[in-house]
Design a protein around this motif. Structure first.
Motif, PDB file in Angstrom:
ATOM      1  N   LYS A  76       0.829  -1.221   0.000  1.00  0.00           N
ATOM      2  CA  LYS A  76       0.000   0.000   0.000  1.00  0.00           C
ATOM      3  C   LYS A  76       0.856   1.261   0.000  1.00  0.00           C
ATOM      4  O   LYS A  76       0.527   2.243  -0.660  1.00  0.00           O
ATOM      5  CB  LYS A  76      -0.906   0.030   1.239  1.00  0.00           C
ATOM      6  CG  LYS A  76      -2.163  -0.798   1.100  1.00  0.00           C
ATOM      7  CD  LYS A  76      -3.045  -0.595   2.334  1.00  0.00           C
ATOM      8  CE  LYS A  76      -3.988  -1.773   2.501  1.00  0.00           C
ATOM      9  NZ  LYS A  76      -4.080  -2.280   3.846  1.00  0.00           N
ATOM     10  N   ASN A  77       1.941   1.250   0.751  1.00  0.00           N
ATOM     11  CA  ASN A  77       2.775   2.442   0.902  1.00  0.00           C
ATOM     12  C   ASN A  77       3.690   2.719  -0.284  1.00  0.00           C
ATOM     13  O   ASN A  77       4.102   3.865  -0.470  1.00  0.00           O
ATOM     14  CB  ASN A  77       3.618   2.352   2.180  1.00  0.00           C
ATOM     15  CG  ASN A  77       2.763   2.401   3.432  1.00  0.00           C
ATOM     16  OD1 ASN A  77       1.635   2.874   3.408  1.00  0.00           O
ATOM     17  ND2 ASN A  77       3.290   1.882   4.530  1.00  0.00           N
ATOM     18  N   TYR A  78       4.017   1.684  -1.071  1.00  0.00           N
ATOM     19  CA  TYR A  78       5.042   1.882  -2.108  1.00  0.00           C
ATOM     20  C   TYR A  78       4.609   1.555  -3.537  1.00  0.00           C
ATOM     21  O   TYR A  78       5.256   2.007  -4.475  1.00  0.00           O
ATOM     22  CB  TYR A  78       6.306   1.078  -1.756  1.00  0.00           C
ATOM     23  CG  TYR A  78       6.990   1.614  -0.523  1.00  0.00           C
ATOM     24  CD1 TYR A  78       7.847   2.705  -0.601  1.00  0.00           C
ATOM     25  CD2 TYR A  78       6.755   1.043   0.726  1.00  0.00           C
ATOM     26  CE1 TYR A  78       8.461   3.216   0.536  1.00  0.00           C
ATOM     27  CE2 TYR A  78       7.357   1.550   1.866  1.00  0.00           C
ATOM     28  CZ  TYR A  78       8.208   2.640   1.766  1.00  0.00           C
ATOM     29  OH  TYR A  78       8.809   3.152   2.887  1.00  0.00           O
ATOM     30  N   ALA A  79       3.539   0.799  -3.718  1.00  0.00           N
ATOM     31  CA  ALA A  79       3.148   0.410  -5.079  1.00  0.00           C
ATOM     32  C   ALA A  79       2.850   1.629  -5.951  1.00  0.00           C
ATOM     33  O   ALA A  79       3.225   1.670  -7.123  1.00  0.00           O
ATOM     34  CB  ALA A  79       1.953  -0.539  -5.055  1.00  0.00           C
ATOM     35  N   ASP A  80       2.203   2.633  -5.371  1.00  0.00           N
ATOM     36  CA  ASP A  80       1.859   3.813  -6.172  1.00  0.00           C
ATOM     37  C   ASP A  80       3.024   4.796  -6.294  1.00  0.00           C
ATOM     38  O   ASP A  80       2.908   5.838  -6.936  1.00  0.00           O
ATOM     39  CB  ASP A  80       0.605   4.515  -5.626  1.00  0.00           C
ATOM     40  CG  ASP A  80       0.786   5.049  -4.218  1.00  0.00           C
ATOM     41  OD1 ASP A  80       1.852   4.790  -3.618  1.00  0.00           O
ATOM     42  OD2 ASP A  80      -0.137   5.715  -3.714  1.00  0.00           O
ATOM     43  N   LYS A  81       4.169   4.444  -5.700  1.00  0.00           N
ATOM     44  CA  LYS A  81       5.373   5.271  -5.850  1.00  0.00           C
ATOM     45  C   LYS A  81       6.330   4.663  -6.871  1.00  0.00           C
ATOM     46  O   LYS A  81       7.498   5.052  -6.954  1.00  0.00           O
ATOM     47  CB  LYS A  81       6.085   5.416  -4.499  1.00  0.00           C
ATOM     48  CG  LYS A  81       5.280   6.199  -3.472  1.00  0.00           C
ATOM     49  CD  LYS A  81       6.001   6.255  -2.140  1.00  0.00           C
ATOM     50  CE  LYS A  81       5.136   7.002  -1.122  1.00  0.00           C
ATOM     51  NZ  LYS A  81       5.635   6.829   0.247  1.00  0.00           N
ATOM     52  N   GLY A  82       5.845   3.685  -7.626  1.00  0.00           N
ATOM     53  CA  GLY A  82       6.673   3.091  -8.674  1.00  0.00           C
ATOM     54  C   GLY A  82       7.472   1.883  -8.243  1.00  0.00           C
ATOM     55  O   GLY A  82       8.480   1.533  -8.852  1.00  0.00           O
ATOM     56  N   VAL A  83       7.020   1.201  -7.177  1.00  0.00           N
ATOM     57  CA  VAL A  83       7.704  -0.003  -6.708  1.00  0.00           C
ATOM     58  C   VAL A  83       6.865  -1.228  -7.092  1.00  0.00           C
ATOM     59  O   VAL A  83       5.663  -1.263  -6.842  1.00  0.00           O
ATOM     60  CB  VAL A  83       7.939   0.036  -5.181  1.00  0.00           C
ATOM     61  CG1 VAL A  83       8.594  -1.256  -4.698  1.00  0.00           C
ATOM     62  CG2 VAL A  83       8.784   1.246  -4.802  1.00  0.00           C
ATOM     63  N   ALA A  84       7.510  -2.200  -7.719  1.00  0.00           N
ATOM     64  CA  ALA A  84       6.857  -3.465  -8.073  1.00  0.00           C
ATOM     65  C   ALA A  84       7.138  -4.489  -6.978  1.00  0.00           C
ATOM     66  O   ALA A  84       8.166  -4.411  -6.292  1.00  0.00           O
ATOM     67  CB  ALA A  84       7.383  -3.981  -9.408  1.00  0.00           C
ATOM     68  N   PHE A  85       6.214  -5.441  -6.829  1.00  0.00           N
ATOM     69  CA  PHE A  85       6.339  -6.492  -5.820  1.00  0.00           C
ATOM     70  C   PHE A  85       6.097  -7.845  -6.457  1.00  0.00           C
ATOM     71  O   PHE A  85       5.250  -7.974  -7.345  1.00  0.00           O
ATOM     72  CB  PHE A  85       5.299  -6.297  -4.707  1.00  0.00           C
ATOM     73  CG  PHE A  85       5.566  -5.130  -3.812  1.00  0.00           C
ATOM     74  CD1 PHE A  85       6.126  -5.315  -2.561  1.00  0.00           C
ATOM     75  CD2 PHE A  85       5.257  -3.839  -4.224  1.00  0.00           C
ATOM     76  CE1 PHE A  85       6.382  -4.229  -1.726  1.00  0.00           C
ATOM     77  CE2 PHE A  85       5.506  -2.752  -3.404  1.00  0.00           C
ATOM     78  CZ  PHE A  85       6.065  -2.945  -2.155  1.00  0.00           C
ATOM     79  N   VAL A  86       6.814  -8.852  -5.971  1.00  0.00           N
ATOM     80  CA  VAL A  86       6.575 -10.227  -6.408  1.00  0.00           C
ATOM     81  C   VAL A  86       6.997 -11.170  -5.275  1.00  0.00           C
ATOM     82  O   VAL A  86       7.927 -10.873  -4.523  1.00  0.00           O
ATOM     83  CB  VAL A  86       7.343 -10.544  -7.719  1.00  0.00           C
ATOM     84  CG1 VAL A  86       8.851 -10.610  -7.485  1.00  0.00           C
ATOM     85  CG2 VAL A  86       6.839 -11.815  -8.369  1.00  0.00           C
ATOM     86  N   ALA A  87       6.258 -12.269  -5.132  1.00  0.00           N
ATOM     87  CA  ALA A  87       6.639 -13.333  -4.198  1.00  0.00           C
ATOM     88  C   ALA A  87       7.087 -14.528  -5.037  1.00  0.00           C
ATOM     89  O   ALA A  87       6.525 -14.782  -6.108  1.00  0.00           O
ATOM     90  CB  ALA A  87       5.452 -13.721  -3.322  1.00  0.00           C
ATOM     91  N   ILE A  88       8.097 -15.230  -4.574  1.00  0.00           N
ATOM     92  CA  ILE A  88       8.585 -16.421  -5.272  1.00  0.00           C
ATOM     93  C   ILE A  88       8.585 -17.592  -4.292  1.00  0.00           C
ATOM     94  O   ILE A  88       9.130 -17.485  -3.186  1.00  0.00           O
ATOM     95  CB  ILE A  88       9.993 -16.217  -5.866  1.00  0.00           C
ATOM     96  CG1 ILE A  88       9.981 -15.067  -6.889  1.00  0.00           C
ATOM     97  CG2 ILE A  88      10.505 -17.521  -6.501  1.00  0.00           C
ATOM     98  CD1 ILE A  88      11.343 -14.750  -7.497  1.00  0.00           C
ATOM     99  N   ASN A  89       7.939 -18.686  -4.689  1.00  0.00           N
ATOM    100  CA  ASN A  89       7.885 -19.883  -3.860  1.00  0.00           C
ATOM    101  C   ASN A  89       8.771 -20.956  -4.504  1.00  0.00           C
ATOM    102  O   ASN A  89       8.471 -21.443  -5.587  1.00  0.00           O
ATOM    103  CB  ASN A  89       6.435 -20.379  -3.753  1.00  0.00           C
ATOM    104  CG  ASN A  89       6.308 -21.572  -2.824  1.00  0.00           C
ATOM    105  OD1 ASN A  89       7.254 -22.319  -2.624  1.00  0.00           O
ATOM    106  ND2 ASN A  89       5.128 -21.753  -2.260  1.00  0.00           N
TER     107      ASN A  89
END
Length: 195
Positions: A76-89
Motif C-alpha cells: 500500500k505504501n510503495y506500489a503507487d510510488k513506482g515499486v513493483a512487488f513479487v513473491a517467489i515460492n
C-alpha cells in the motif's frame, strides 16, 4: 518448520546467491494465474522491485501476511510510488508450501495484490541464494541488488519488528540515496528446496 527432512540451511549448504551490489539474476517463472513473469517485465518503468521468498505453510510468512499487515502495508505504501512487488515460492514438489492450489488459496485468503511465482526446481531461489521464507531482495531498474536480508528487526514468529528494513531501503532508493543497511541476516523457515 525445522524438521529433520528439511533442516535449516547452514553456511555450508546454503546457496551462494547474490549480495548487495551484484546484478540480480534473470528469471522467467509462471504465476498462480498461469502467466509468465520475468525480471525485465517486473522492472519495466519501475523505480524498484521487492522480491519476497514465500511459503504459505511457514509460520513466519503467516506472521507477516495474516497476523500482521507487514506485506500489505508495504504494498500500500510503495506500489503507487513506482515499486513493483513479487513473491517467489521455491518449495519443491512434495515439500511444505508447494502446489498451485495452495498458493492460489493463500493469495486469495491474504488478499496479496502482487504475483506469486512458482519456482518448483528451486533454480531461481538458488541463483539468488534465498535461504529463508521470507528472504527479501530490493532491486533497482539497472538490476542491481541494493538490499538482501530480513523483512524486519523481530526474528520471533509472534511479533512484528519496529524496523522494516525493506521500507528503509525503498525510502533511500526513492530519494536517490544509497541504502544504509544493505544487508541483514534473513530469518524464517528454511526454503524447502528439492534434492
Amino acid at each position: 518448520c525445522h524438521d529433520k527432512a528439511n533442516p535449516p540451511a547452514t553456511a555450508a549448504t546454503a546457496p551462494k546467491g547474490v549480495q548487495p551490489g551484484d546484478v540480480a539474476p534473470a528469471f522467467s517463472l509462471t504465476d498462480t494465474d498461469g502467466k509468465t513473469v520475468d525480471l525485465d517485465s517486473l522492472l519495466k518503468d519501475k523505480k524498484a522491485l521487492v522480491i519476497e521468498w514465500y511459503n504459505p505453510g511457514c509460520p513466519f510468512i503467516v506472521k507477516h501476511h495474516e497476523k500482521f499487515p507487514t506485506f500489505s502495508n508495504l504494498y500500500k505504501n510503495y506500489a503507487d510510488k513506482g515499486v513493483a512487488f513479487v513473491a517467489i515460492n521455491s518449495s519443491a514438489p512434495g515439500k511444505e508450501g508447494h502446489g498451485l492450489e495452495l498458493n492460489q488459496k493463500s493469495k486469495a485468503d491474504w488478499k496479496i495484490e502482487y504475483p506469486i511465482l512458482l519456482d518448483e526446481t528451486g533454480a531461481t531461489g538458488k541463483a539468488y541464494g534465498a535461504v529463508t521464507t521470507p528472504h527479501m531482495f530490493v532491486i533497482t531498474p539497472d538490476k542491481k541488488v541494493v538490499y538482501a536480508g530480513a523483512i524486519d528487526s523481530d526474528r520471533s514468529p509472534s511479533k512484528a519488528g519496529d524496523i522494516n528494513y525493506v521500507a528503509k531501503a525503498l525510502d533511500s532508493v526513492l530519494k536517490g540515496e544509497s541504502v544504509e543497511t544493505a544487508s541483514t541476516r534473513p530469518y524464517g523457515c528454511g526454503v524447502k528446496y528439492g534434492k
